[in-house]
Design an enzyme around this catalytic site. Structure first.
Site, short mmCIF file in Angstrom:
data_model
loop_
_atom_site.label_atom_id
_atom_site.label_comp_id
_atom_site.label_asym_id
_atom_site.label_seq_id
_atom_site.Cartn_x
_atom_site.Cartn_y
_atom_site.Cartn_z
N SER A 53 5.89 13.84 3.33
CA SER A 53 6.51 14.77 2.38
C SER A 53 5.72 15.04 1.12
O SER A 53 6.01 16.01 0.41
CB SER A 53 7.91 14.25 2.02
OG SER A 53 7.81 12.92 1.55
N GLY A 55 1.70 14.12 -1.20
CA GLY A 55 0.36 13.52 -1.23
C GLY A 55 -0.47 13.75 0.02
O GLY A 55 -0.50 14.84 0.60
N TYR A 56 -1.15 12.69 0.46
CA TYR A 56 -2.07 12.79 1.60
C TYR A 56 -1.35 13.05 2.92
O TYR A 56 -1.91 13.68 3.82
CB TYR A 56 -2.93 11.53 1.70
CG TYR A 56 -4.14 11.58 0.80
CD1 TYR A 56 -5.10 12.57 0.98
CD2 TYR A 56 -4.33 10.67 -0.24
CE1 TYR A 56 -6.21 12.65 0.17
CE2 TYR A 56 -5.44 10.74 -1.06
CZ TYR A 56 -6.38 11.74 -0.85
OH TYR A 56 -7.48 11.82 -1.65
N GLU A 78 13.24 10.72 1.31
CA GLU A 78 13.44 11.58 0.14
C GLU A 78 14.92 11.74 -0.19
O GLU A 78 15.78 11.50 0.65
CB GLU A 78 12.82 12.97 0.40
CG GLU A 78 11.31 12.94 0.65
CD GLU A 78 10.49 12.53 -0.58
OE1 GLU A 78 11.05 12.50 -1.71
OE2 GLU A 78 9.29 12.23 -0.43
N ASP A 114 14.26 5.43 6.40
CA ASP A 114 13.33 4.32 6.18
C ASP A 114 12.43 4.09 7.40
O ASP A 114 12.88 3.53 8.41
CB ASP A 114 14.14 3.06 5.86
CG ASP A 114 13.25 1.87 5.59
OD1 ASP A 114 12.01 2.07 5.45
OD2 ASP A 114 13.77 0.74 5.50
N ALA A 115 11.18 4.49 7.26
CA ALA A 115 10.22 4.39 8.37
C ALA A 115 9.99 2.95 8.82
O ALA A 115 9.52 2.70 9.93
CB ALA A 115 8.88 5.01 7.96
N TYR A 238 -7.53 -2.70 -7.98
CA TYR A 238 -7.33 -2.05 -6.67
C TYR A 238 -7.97 -2.83 -5.52
O TYR A 238 -7.30 -3.60 -4.85
CB TYR A 238 -7.80 -0.57 -6.69
CG TYR A 238 -7.08 0.19 -5.60
CD1 TYR A 238 -5.96 0.95 -5.86
CD2 TYR A 238 -7.49 0.06 -4.27
CE1 TYR A 238 -5.26 1.58 -4.84
CE2 TYR A 238 -6.80 0.69 -3.24
CZ TYR A 238 -5.69 1.45 -3.54
OH TYR A 238 -4.99 2.05 -2.52
N LEU A 276 -6.76 10.53 -6.31
CA LEU A 276 -6.10 11.78 -6.71
C LEU A 276 -4.76 11.49 -7.34
O LEU A 276 -4.19 10.41 -7.15
CB LEU A 276 -5.91 12.66 -5.49
CG LEU A 276 -7.18 13.40 -5.05
CD1 LEU A 276 -6.96 14.10 -3.73
CD2 LEU A 276 -7.61 14.42 -6.10
P1 NAI Z 1 2.72 9.54 -1.93
O1 NAI Z 1 3.58 8.74 -2.84
O2 NAI Z 1 2.38 10.94 -2.33
O3 NAI Z 1 3.38 9.64 -0.46
C1 NAI Z 1 4.06 8.59 0.14
C2 NAI Z 1 4.85 9.07 1.35
O4 NAI Z 1 5.50 7.94 1.94
C3 NAI Z 1 5.95 10.09 1.04
O5 NAI Z 1 6.04 11.04 2.07
C4 NAI Z 1 7.23 9.23 1.05
O6 NAI Z 1 8.42 9.94 1.35
C5 NAI Z 1 6.87 8.25 2.15
N1 NAI Z 1 7.66 7.02 2.11
C6 NAI Z 1 7.68 6.05 1.16
N2 NAI Z 1 8.51 5.03 1.53
C7 NAI Z 1 8.99 5.36 2.76
C8 NAI Z 1 9.88 4.74 3.68
N3 NAI Z 1 10.41 3.55 3.45
N4 NAI Z 1 10.18 5.40 4.83
C9 NAI Z 1 9.65 6.62 5.11
N5 NAI Z 1 8.78 7.24 4.29
C10 NAI Z 1 8.48 6.63 3.12
O7 NAI Z 1 1.42 8.65 -1.67
P2 NAI Z 1 -0.12 8.97 -1.38
O8 NAI Z 1 -0.88 8.76 -2.62
O9 NAI Z 1 -0.29 10.22 -0.60
O10 NAI Z 1 -0.46 7.72 -0.46
C11 NAI Z 1 -0.53 7.77 0.94
C12 NAI Z 1 -1.62 6.81 1.42
O11 NAI Z 1 -2.88 7.26 0.92
C13 NAI Z 1 -1.43 5.36 0.92
O12 NAI Z 1 -1.82 4.49 1.93
C14 NAI Z 1 -2.42 5.29 -0.24
O13 NAI Z 1 -2.87 3.98 -0.48
C15 NAI Z 1 -3.54 6.17 0.30
N6 NAI Z 1 -4.49 6.68 -0.71
C16 NAI Z 1 -4.08 7.28 -1.85
C17 NAI Z 1 -5.00 7.69 -2.80
C18 NAI Z 1 -4.59 8.36 -4.08
O14 NAI Z 1 -5.42 8.47 -4.98
N7 NAI Z 1 -3.39 8.82 -4.21
C19 NAI Z 1 -6.45 7.53 -2.60
C20 NAI Z 1 -6.79 6.98 -1.31
C21 NAI Z 1 -5.84 6.54 -0.42
#
Ligand code: NAI
Length: 397
Positions: A53, A55-56, A78, A114-115, A238, A276
């Protein structure tokens, strides 16, 4: 019906409101970027994104759907709108994504929950069996603060701490625009274990095992999870910190998953991505200051990318480009290559000691950081009338 004017309400490193039309416009911007790229000929066809939903994960879903015409199934956690309050940003993002995908004639469905739980996995698998029975890409992109163990019921909470020694570092209080010093305390053993439980690879492996057992993984299926390494000034918090221990576990599980997928002539790996602004990264001490400097340097060099540009480049130039994965010596796929370029890091290191509250806007791209932060919640997006009342109850699907 609940029409209202929605404004940002920032509390520390979160914004507790989200703008439905702003989030939708932000999703459409990302779709437009992907569409501006050449269509991937050998791209994925049926994609499951866990953490889809924001970020990445959202970027992965957008690149798969609009860059390769893939069917996509999303899993996320969400908050819908309730009692006249706006839903969370990821809710609105998903509603907008699925509406656009359907307009484009693409299958798009999702489950909110909850995944980590066994019940949700079963629910998703039952739906996939009926609607998307052969998956050729599983993206695991969860960033979560806690996890309930599906077997024992124990709740684990992840922490963002060092391991071993405390870490004193220059830091940015993004809310107060203050450059200060932060001391990050070391995690104890229990906290490290808990962080590994939440952010390590155990749940990724459980998903793959369950999908495999249900016969849902296609020949040649790939699976990817994301990580971050960054420069030495962020390592104590980190790479070498509690989250870094979880990432090591993720790397180990990637190997186990790779062995499972190899039988189907597929593969699994971890992609190391660029730092990011996302909801997850804004909660990490020290990192927002580093990102503000990094953006300044990368934008000046014409190297800046957001989540969707990163993932599009990963798909286009590596995953779906004659298997040209750019593995490093540790078996990790790197798409953080531009961030880690020597000239980029040299300039970041030169700016780092000079930054203060007074020169923050001059020496760093804190404005860009803040713009991206607000955009995560649908604020400050071009073409959106923020003075107008909007409907906050938006259905998904
Ligand atoms: P984000 O916070 O934007 O996205 C997290 C996602 O996980 C969302 O879709 C949320 O709904 C979902 N989520 C959280 N808890 C959940 C649960 N219990 N059940 C189902 N869905 C759940 O995070 P972001 O930054 O995109 O992180 C994603 C991955 O990318 C992580 O592994 C992070 O370590 C990695 N990453 C992030 C970087 C950054 O700078 N943001 C850089 C490099 C890697």
């Amino acid at each position: 019906m609940a029409k209202q004017v929605v404004s940002p309400r920032v509390r520390g490193f979160v914004c507790i409101t989200a703008h439905p039309e702003g989030c939708a416009a932000h999703v459409r911007e990302q779709i437009a970027y992907v569409k501006s790229r050449p269509t991937m000929k050998n791209g994925p066809k049926n994609v499951l994104v866990i953490g889809s939903s924001t970020g990445y994960g959202l970027a992965s879903r957008i690149s798969a759907a609009f860059g390769a015409g893939a069917n996509t199934f999303g899993v996320y956690f969400e908050r819908p709108s309730a009692n006249n309050k706006p839903a969370s940003a990821g809710w609105y993002n998903t509603a907008a994504f699925e509406a656009e995908a359907k307009k484009a004639g693409l299958y798009a469905a999702s489950v909110n929950g909850d995944a980590f739980s066994g019940e949700l996995k079963t629910q998703v698998i039952e739906q996939l069996k009926k609607e998307m029975p052969q998956i050729d890409l599983v993206v695991y992109s969860l960033a979560a603060p806690r996890r309930t163990d599906p077997v024992t019921g124990e709740v684990y909470k992840s922490v963002l701490k060092t391991v071993g020694e405390p870490f004193v570092s220059k830091n940015l209080n993004t809310d107060q625009k203050l450059v200060n010093e932060a001391t990050i305390e070391p995690a104890n053993e229990e906290e490290v274990t808990a962080t590994v439980k939440v952010m390590g690879g155990e749940d990724w492996k459980l998903w793959i095992d369950a999908l495999d057992e249900a016969g849902l993984l296609a020949e040649g299926c790939q699976s990817v999870a994301y990580s971050y390494i960054g420069p030495s000034l962020t390592w104590p918090i980190y790479k070498d910190g509690s989250i870094g221990q979880a990432k090591k576990d993720l790397y180990a599980k990637a190997k186990e998953i790779d062995a499972i997928l190899k039988i189907k002539r597929g593969r699994a790996f971890v992609s190391v991505n660029k730092a990011l602004v996302t909801q997850a990264s804004s909660a990490i001490p020290v990192v927002p200051l580093y990102i503000s400097i990094l953006f300044k340097v990368m934008k000046a060099k014409g190297l800046h990318e957001g989540c969707v540009e990163q993932i599009q480049r990963l798909f286009e130039t590596q995953m779906y480009n004659d298997n040209a994965l750019n593995y490093d010596e540790n078996g990790l796929v790197r798409i953080d290559d531009w961030e880690m370029r020597e000239d980029v890091q040299k300039e970041v290191f030169e700016i780092w000691p000079k930054v203060s509250t007074e020169n923050l806007l001059e020496l760093t791209d804190f404005n860009g950081y803040q713009t991206d932060f607000l955009k995560l919640f649908g604020f400050g997006v071009d073409g959106v009338d923020y003075a107008a009342e909007v409907e906050v109850e938006v259905p998904i699907g």
